[in-house]
Design a protein around this motif. Sequence first.
Motif, short mmCIF file in Angstrom:
data_model
loop_
_atom_site.label_atom_id
_atom_site.label_comp_id
_atom_site.label_asym_id
_atom_site.label_seq_id
_atom_site.Cartn_x
_atom_site.Cartn_y
_atom_site.Cartn_z
N THR A 55 44.98 56.53 27.58
CA THR A 55 44.62 56.43 29.01
C THR A 55 43.47 55.45 29.23
N ILE A 58 44.95 51.64 27.72
CA ILE A 58 46.14 51.12 28.40
C ILE A 58 46.16 51.56 29.87
N GLY A 59 46.02 52.84 30.11
CA GLY A 59 46.05 53.33 31.50
C GLY A 59 47.46 53.56 31.99
N ARG A 204 43.61 63.68 49.63
CA ARG A 204 44.16 62.52 50.34
C ARG A 204 44.72 61.52 49.32
N LEU A 205 45.49 62.04 48.39
CA LEU A 205 46.10 61.23 47.35
C LEU A 205 47.57 61.58 47.28
N PRO A 287 49.79 55.26 39.89
CA PRO A 287 48.49 55.40 40.55
C PRO A 287 47.39 55.92 39.64
N THR A 289 46.31 57.36 35.42
CA THR A 289 46.41 56.78 34.08
C THR A 289 47.34 57.61 33.21
N ALA A 429 46.91 59.41 41.78
CA ALA A 429 45.79 58.68 41.16
C ALA A 429 44.86 59.63 40.42
N ASN A 430 44.97 60.91 40.73
CA ASN A 430 44.12 61.92 40.08
C ASN A 430 44.58 62.30 38.67
N THR A 432 44.13 61.73 35.60
CA THR A 432 43.18 61.01 34.74
C THR A 432 42.65 61.97 33.67
#
Lengths: 474, 474
Positions: A55, A58-59, A204-205, A287, A289, A429-430, A432
Amino acid sequence: MRRTLTLALSLLLAPVAFAADKPTTIDASDIRIAEQLRDKALKDDTAFDFTEGLTTEIGARLAGGPNDAKAREWVIAKFKALGFDKVWTEPVTYPKWVRRSEHAEIVAPVSQPLSLLALGHSPATPAGGIIAQVIAFDSLDALKDTDAASVRGKIVYVGPRMHAFKDGHDYGMGSTLRTRGPSLASQKGAAAFLLRSAGTDTDRLPHTGVTQFADGVTPIPAAALSSPDADQIERLLKRGQPVTVKLMLDCGMEGEFTGANVIGELLGSKKPDEYFLMGGHLDSWDPGTGAIDDASGIGISVGAAHVIAQLPKRPARSIRVVAFANEEAGLYGGIAMAKANSKSIARAVLGSESDEGADRIWKITASVKPDARAAIGQIADVLKPLGIEYDPNAKASGGSDLSAIHAVGMAAISLEQDATRYFDWHHTANDTLDKIDPEQLRQNVAAYAVSAYLAAQAHGDFGSKPGEWAADGH
Amino acid sequence: MRRTLTLALSLLLAPVAFAADKPTTIDASDIRIAEQLRDKALKDDTAFDFTEGLTTEIGARLAGGPNDAKAREWVIAKFKALGFDKVWTEPVTYPKWVRRSEHAEIVAPVSQPLSLLALGHSPATPAGGIIAQVIAFDSLDALKDTDAASVRGKIVYVGPRMHAFKDGHDYGMGSTLRTRGPSLASQKGAAAFLLRSAGTDTDRLPHTGVTQFADGVTPIPAAALSSPDADQIERLLKRGQPVTVKLMLDCGMEGEFTGANVIGELLGSKKPDEYFLMGGHLDSWDPGTGAIDDASGIGISVGAAHVIAQLPKRPARSIRVVAFANEEAGLYGGIAMAKANSKSIARAVLGSESDEGADRIWKITASVKPDARAAIGQIADVLKPLGIEYDPNAKASGGSDLSAIHAVGMAAISLEQDATRYFDWHHTANDTLDKIDPEQLRQNVAAYAVSAYLAAQAHGDFGSKPGEWAADGH
């Protein structure tokens, strides 16, 4: 029932087939080794380090995107560094979908920006976007029951909420809405499709994810609103005035891409051709990782293989860890592996994929032959101190990609993670690294290590056979 | 004790001049009315409706932005519709800051997008952005202690984490870092400034907020990273290789803007020139819809005034509700009101602003003259059934804008909300209506209604006097 019974009786008469009917057993000495493995895994951070690395370095790993090949190379190098006996790839080809940008806003009766993400496989909006009135539905069924005339040219919005459960069962509804909704809306003549994200949070994702257009259906732009934005639209609709949205999606299909499943194997000491199969998927949505979905899934298998590899001797059967290509857009990696191995599927004695996050495993279920139930019970007994309960009556698909392999005949177990919070972060996006608790992750590794080791050491098989489990209904 | 007794005796002899020194008292009959108001407020949804309306119909309200005037008109219309006896505005002028876009990514040693928001009052980066190495600090003090030579031309990153507390005290550290960090980094020659968002969450949603550049300091681009993105940078830095970030901020100052405080008043039946002052601020940051910060703050005051307005008779003193202009960039509305009223501040007998969300109020504190302590105790007794404790030893600033008015002499109470979750959402896209629990909000309204009514009915004042409290240290 009759047919199955006749088949079973006929098998009794066949000499070779007898092996499959002897109860599968596990030696007491192997149980003791498994207990030691379990306790060792609870102190081993290989899984976390793998997840951290993938993560961080590379992500996001959108299938077919710029990180697809990069991630593959990263995993190959990592597998080699971790000392697998054999590391190889198997090519997998899939459609390439590209996300460039998205923008949406309410333009009437008030002005409000909207936070959304295009769904995977959504086409773009025309240049200048779509400006259309929103027509809302509570459910997919409500949309199904509606006259096409009232939908034509409008932006269909469907807004049920997913609720959080330990077994994550509401995702059945959420993912069905996401995969089938756009197609259904298109058939009714809608200009575009919006849904309340298939998620259990109020962040809000938005939650992206793939959609599917049925054959012959014209693809229409489709996107997921974050839950607060869905609320916003619903509040405005309640006021009774028409709500108009401007939607601009720049995304779409771009031919095909060939990626690969990456496979690492610890070679069995006695039956190297037979293997326990585990893994996770290499791709992720873009969005975040892809930490809980699904770097941790590969990490757990890698961690389990790692502690097994520390034993003085390899287990009897091989231990195979797979980082599957493009699970997200339709189990492409799993289906490719299922096809390639359907005839020799009996070699895959048992399998389990981790693809429901990295929270504690709380339940084990299995789809195995009756004569292997007792062996699963033996495995379950070693898992019990990890807080894992055994439900002998529930079936197991083996998890996402493995469900495709299970469907061609591999016996499967499911090591079910607590999914209470998983769908807060899933496809957002969360997703992670901070969402992973290293202690919970180690509990997962312990469960996989025990299962893999004992399946690899068991006397007798678990019922893997070409064509078996096809009717399992997963 | 003796002194108080002597004073009390002397007061009996002095008909007028001693009025200010007589202990302030509240009639038992008013206590009973306040109890009824409290219980009525617990069933009144005026505050929620106000908050729902402002966030749904207007949304984000960046000071000086396109919604500044729109929101003002909306509130004026709402105040009038709610039946205030008098509604007016008082102009407030402030610098106008504009956010257009922001983009950032790690470009070495790996490639990763970064989720961030420019800080209010940040200048733009040059065209093409800034590409520079990151130098990290654990705290503002560590940055202060560093040689300018090691900072010059770099992007300064400061990454302490805020932790959640009921009284939100870690925001002191977080907001200091945000307001002072960029200025300090500029003085050391940094190219730009990044901080870990001043927030307590781990969402991929950065917290914006204003920064301040000291006189003579060259403003440098400054932005807040979401916490997972800050983690990402820190993990890469730990690997020991230089980390390079590309930062593109398109934002900046654009002259001045004149907005206004909007004031609604219930006219006192006996002393209409004296008033209890409450409110919230009208502006918000732009990523969310400013629900908890601070539509709810105005809503709570409006709700409290609404239940008081339902009484058969107006209280003795006036009740003044203010929607303050541009609190976020520097208490502009509060400071303007303080300046305009500094000489006549004794008329503002007591005040409290709600600007810490909409969770339950758990504590009341006061900065009042000693002779009014007993009356505050009477108010606190009525608040007790709401779960509110009274700390007679703590001071009160009255809350954000009111702290400026308190500083010119207004006696103040603070009705402190539970801030445990407030800084998860504060200044982010997550500041949306769904974060407000209507039941918690009603508890707030009840506390404000009781306080406003009893202050307006009290015999005697609370110590408001020009120049008083200036040394209170808020």
